[in-house]
Design a protein around this motif. Sequence first.
Motif, PDB file in Angstrom:
ATOM      1  N   ASN A 159      30.855 -18.712  23.637  1.00  0.00           N
ATOM      2  CA  ASN A 159      31.174 -18.476  22.231  1.00  0.00           C
ATOM      3  C   ASN A 159      30.163 -19.078  21.251  1.00  0.00           C
ATOM      4  N   ASN A 160      29.864 -18.291  20.250  1.00  0.00           N
ATOM      5  CA  ASN A 160      29.169 -18.771  19.063  1.00  0.00           C
ATOM      6  C   ASN A 160      30.229 -18.814  17.962  1.00  0.00           C
ATOM      7  N   PRO A 161      30.506 -19.903  17.292  1.00  0.00           N
ATOM      8  CA  PRO A 161      29.739 -21.145  17.264  1.00  0.00           C
ATOM      9  C   PRO A 161      30.274 -22.280  18.119  1.00  0.00           C
ATOM     10  N   HIS A 199      34.223  -7.210  23.963  1.00  0.00           N
ATOM     11  CA  HIS A 199      33.803  -8.558  24.347  1.00  0.00           C
ATOM     12  C   HIS A 199      32.302  -8.703  24.134  1.00  0.00           C
ATOM     13  N   ASP A 200      31.932  -9.669  23.329  1.00  0.00           N
ATOM     14  CA  ASP A 200      30.532  -9.926  23.020  1.00  0.00           C
ATOM     15  C   ASP A 200      30.020 -10.990  23.996  1.00  0.00           C
ATOM     16  N   ALA A 201      29.145 -10.569  24.902  1.00  0.00           N
ATOM     17  CA  ALA A 201      28.648 -11.482  25.942  1.00  0.00           C
ATOM     18  C   ALA A 201      27.171 -11.805  25.727  1.00  0.00           C
ATOM     19  N   ALA A 202      26.780 -11.928  24.470  1.00  0.00           N
ATOM     20  CA  ALA A 202      25.364 -12.156  24.141  1.00  0.00           C
ATOM     21  C   ALA A 202      24.788 -13.396  24.826  1.00  0.00           C
ATOM     22  N   TYR A 203      25.657 -14.378  25.133  1.00  0.00           N
ATOM     23  CA  TYR A 203      25.155 -15.641  25.713  1.00  0.00           C
ATOM     24  C   TYR A 203      25.487 -15.782  27.199  1.00  0.00           C
ATOM     25  N   SER A 204      25.779 -14.672  27.871  1.00  0.00           N
ATOM     26  CA  SER A 204      26.237 -14.783  29.269  1.00  0.00           C
ATOM     27  C   SER A 204      25.209 -15.435  30.192  1.00  0.00           C
ATOM     28  N   TRP A 254      12.780  -7.925  18.837  1.00  0.00           N
ATOM     29  CA  TRP A 254      12.496  -6.609  19.424  1.00  0.00           C
ATOM     30  C   TRP A 254      13.606  -5.608  19.145  1.00  0.00           C
ATOM     31  N   ARG A 255      14.803  -6.095  18.937  1.00  0.00           N
ATOM     32  CA  ARG A 255      15.991  -5.307  18.653  1.00  0.00           C
ATOM     33  C   ARG A 255      16.363  -4.370  19.803  1.00  0.00           C
ATOM     34  N   ILE A 256      16.874  -4.965  20.829  1.00  0.00           N
ATOM     35  CA  ILE A 256      17.410  -4.164  21.932  1.00  0.00           C
ATOM     36  C   ILE A 256      18.591  -4.898  22.584  1.00  0.00           C
ATOM     37  N   GLY A 267      19.793  -3.823  19.221  1.00  0.00           N
ATOM     38  CA  GLY A 267      20.346  -5.181  19.150  1.00  0.00           C
ATOM     39  C   GLY A 267      21.861  -5.085  19.206  1.00  0.00           C
ATOM     40  N   SER A 268      22.515  -6.082  19.792  1.00  0.00           N
ATOM     41  CA  SER A 268      23.974  -5.971  19.927  1.00  0.00           C
ATOM     42  C   SER A 268      24.670  -6.023  18.570  1.00  0.00           C
ATOM     43  N   LYS A 269      24.067  -6.666  17.586  1.00  0.00           N
ATOM     44  CA  LYS A 269      24.677  -6.733  16.249  1.00  0.00           C
ATOM     45  C   LYS A 269      24.945  -5.336  15.702  1.00  0.00           C
ATOM     46  N   GLU A 270      23.967  -4.459  15.930  1.00  0.00           N
ATOM     47  CA  GLU A 270      24.117  -3.080  15.436  1.00  0.00           C
ATOM     48  C   GLU A 270      25.370  -2.421  16.029  1.00  0.00           C
ATOM     49  N   ALA A 323      33.921 -17.419  13.926  1.00  0.00           N
ATOM     50  CA  ALA A 323      33.279 -16.390  14.754  1.00  0.00           C
ATOM     51  C   ALA A 323      31.973 -15.926  14.117  1.00  0.00           C
ATOM     52  N   TYR A 324      31.174 -15.279  14.949  1.00  0.00           N
ATOM     53  CA  TYR A 324      30.001 -14.550  14.459  1.00  0.00           C
ATOM     54  C   TYR A 324      30.526 -13.553  13.411  1.00  0.00           C
ATOM     55  N   PRO A 325      29.988 -13.559  12.191  1.00  0.00           N
ATOM     56  CA  PRO A 325      30.633 -12.832  11.090  1.00  0.00           C
ATOM     57  C   PRO A 325      30.714 -11.301  11.226  1.00  0.00           C
ATOM     58  N   HIS A 339      25.983  -6.752  25.271  1.00  0.00           N
ATOM     59  CA  HIS A 339      24.967  -7.692  25.732  1.00  0.00           C
ATOM     60  C   HIS A 339      23.719  -7.534  24.880  1.00  0.00           C
ATOM     61  N   SER A 340      22.922  -8.564  24.970  1.00  0.00           N
ATOM     62  CA  SER A 340      21.719  -8.583  24.162  1.00  0.00           C
ATOM     63  C   SER A 340      20.570  -9.066  25.012  1.00  0.00           C
ATOM     64  N   LEU A 341      19.386  -8.493  24.811  1.00  0.00           N
ATOM     65  CA  LEU A 341      18.216  -9.058  25.485  1.00  0.00           C
ATOM     66  C   LEU A 341      17.607 -10.166  24.633  1.00  0.00           C
ATOM     67  N   SER A 342      18.163 -10.336  23.432  1.00  0.00           N
ATOM     68  CA  SER A 342      17.586 -11.262  22.446  1.00  0.00           C
ATOM     69  C   SER A 342      17.472 -12.690  22.947  1.00  0.00           C
ATOM     70  N   LYS A 343      18.585 -13.210  23.451  1.00  0.00           N
ATOM     71  CA  LYS A 343      18.600 -14.629  23.806  1.00  0.00           C
ATOM     72  C   LYS A 343      18.131 -14.829  25.241  1.00  0.00           C
ATOM     73  N   THR A 344      18.509 -13.888  26.134  1.00  0.00           N
ATOM     74  CA  THR A 344      18.175 -14.034  27.552  1.00  0.00           C
ATOM     75  C   THR A 344      16.660 -14.017  27.762  1.00  0.00           C
TER      76      THR A 344
HETATM   77  C1  LIG Z   1      27.683 -14.035  19.264  1.00  0.00           C
HETATM   78  C2  LIG Z   1      26.521 -13.183  18.906  1.00  0.00           C
HETATM   79  N1  LIG Z   1      26.578 -11.879  19.159  1.00  0.00           N
HETATM   80  C3  LIG Z   1      25.564 -11.055  18.834  1.00  0.00           C
HETATM   81  C4  LIG Z   1      24.417 -11.544  18.239  1.00  0.00           C
HETATM   82  C5  LIG Z   1      23.357 -10.565  17.837  1.00  0.00           C
HETATM   83  O1  LIG Z   1      22.338 -10.477  18.729  1.00  0.00           O
HETATM   84  P1  LIG Z   1      21.305  -9.281  18.707  1.00  0.00           P
HETATM   85  O2  LIG Z   1      19.975  -9.902  18.478  1.00  0.00           O
HETATM   86  O3  LIG Z   1      21.441  -8.615  20.035  1.00  0.00           O
HETATM   87  O4  LIG Z   1      21.691  -8.332  17.604  1.00  0.00           O
HETATM   88  C6  LIG Z   1      24.307 -12.907  17.953  1.00  0.00           C
HETATM   89  C7  LIG Z   1      23.115 -13.421  17.282  1.00  0.00           C
HETATM   90  O5  LIG Z   1      22.988 -14.557  16.920  1.00  0.00           O
HETATM   91  C8  LIG Z   1      25.387 -13.746  18.292  1.00  0.00           C
HETATM   92  O6  LIG Z   1      25.352 -15.058  18.040  1.00  0.00           O
END
Ligand SMILES: Cc1ncc(COP(=O)(O)O)c(C=O)c1O
Length: 388
Positions: free
Chosen positions: A177-179, A205-210, A247-249, A102-105, A127-129, A236-241
């Motif tokens: 951007n989140n939020p 650069h966090d592109a989780a929502y690209s 699944w954590r990747i 997961g990108s958070k890790e 920002a995302y904390p 990047h994250s596969l989480s949202k896409t």
């Molecule tokens: C901006 C941002 N980056 C990263 C993540 C983490 O995503 P992941 O599930 O890949 O750990 C989130 C999750 O909400 C997010 O909002």
Amino acid sequence: MSIEQSERLKRLPPYLFREIDRQKEAVSSRGVDIIDLGVGDPDLPTPAHIIEAMKGAAADPANHRYPSYSGMHDFNAAVARWYKQRFNVDLDAKNEVVTLIGSKEGLAHVPLAFINPGDLALVASPAYPVYSIGTQFAGGKPYFMDLVKANQFLPDLEAIPLEVAKKAKMMFINYPNNPTAAVATREFFEAVVAFANDHGVIVCHDAAYSEMAYDGFRPMSFLEVPGATSVGIEFHSLSKTYNMTGWRIGFAVGCADIINGLGRIKSNIDSGVFQAIQIAGIAALEGDQGCVRDMRRTYQQRRDILVDGLRSIGFSVERPRATFYLWIEVPKGYTSAGLTSRLLTEAGVVTTPGNGFGAAGEGYVRMALTVSRERIQEAVERIQSIGL
Ligand SMILES: Cc1ncc(COP(=O)(O)O)c(C=O)c1O
């Protein structure tokens, strides 16, 4: 024995969502049917072809052993191909890609590779904390760059004092951007690369929502900007896409030296992502992208219902071009916490107070498009009925 927590834990900022969690529990224990627009977790299932790939791979004993630390070659190569196709960015799968749990890790661990005690990291507020917490865990200090409407929720790099820029080792940015749901311009990314070169700052650069963008808009990669691969990496994250939050990747790509530093930290902490999940990840990245188009269509419809509904009852809200969040100014006379609390206790609608993402988020609430159109419509009606 009394158990004492580390200074690191004691220094963590207070958990601002605690009060909302408490109120949520109290309201649901009264039997109220809660509509939860609080969490950024897709309500849609993972597409079937990804689950099928996982099933086959899970049955294969070759996948039951420790995976490679930096990711399976095949997954990293699929990431590089996806980058080429999506952004026309060339990546060396061996040195410029690392697989993440997961990108958070990865975001939480990357400061451990580059921050020394007392160093600064430039972090947006709100920002995302994880960016500021990861920095603090590494012994560094976040310097907050406020995101304000007047600057399209982009940090004002020129407002960063010279002595701060000199002490800064890293910068975290996140677009879409989140939020705030803001999107970046090419000019902004170019300014970030110039700033990074001027001051020796590593850019994350966090592109989780690209991929979560609407009306035909396709966000660009930071790495498309000339010089970006020498100063930064992108997460990047596969989480949202692909609706794969559980699944954590995810993965990080870009500057080989930065990827190498993050990889070295990870190889001492974790042992990679279960290979069956990486194989499912390949199916996600290389399979039919119709599921991503469906995902966009679903959120775009929900977005329009919520934006139009809220505007019709007097809220000031932008129609976001990306992410599944609305960043909404609170009506006059309210604080973020005050509005969140009224919406929850009187309308049974959970929202997130903007100040939970940092002081500069005060005056806003965030709503997530993670419930059905019918429930969104109902949320609007309930909010209208309490007469703010
Ligand atoms: C901006 C941002 N980056 C990263 C993540 C983490 O995503 P992941 O599930 O890949 O750990 C989130 C999750 O909400 C997010 O909002």
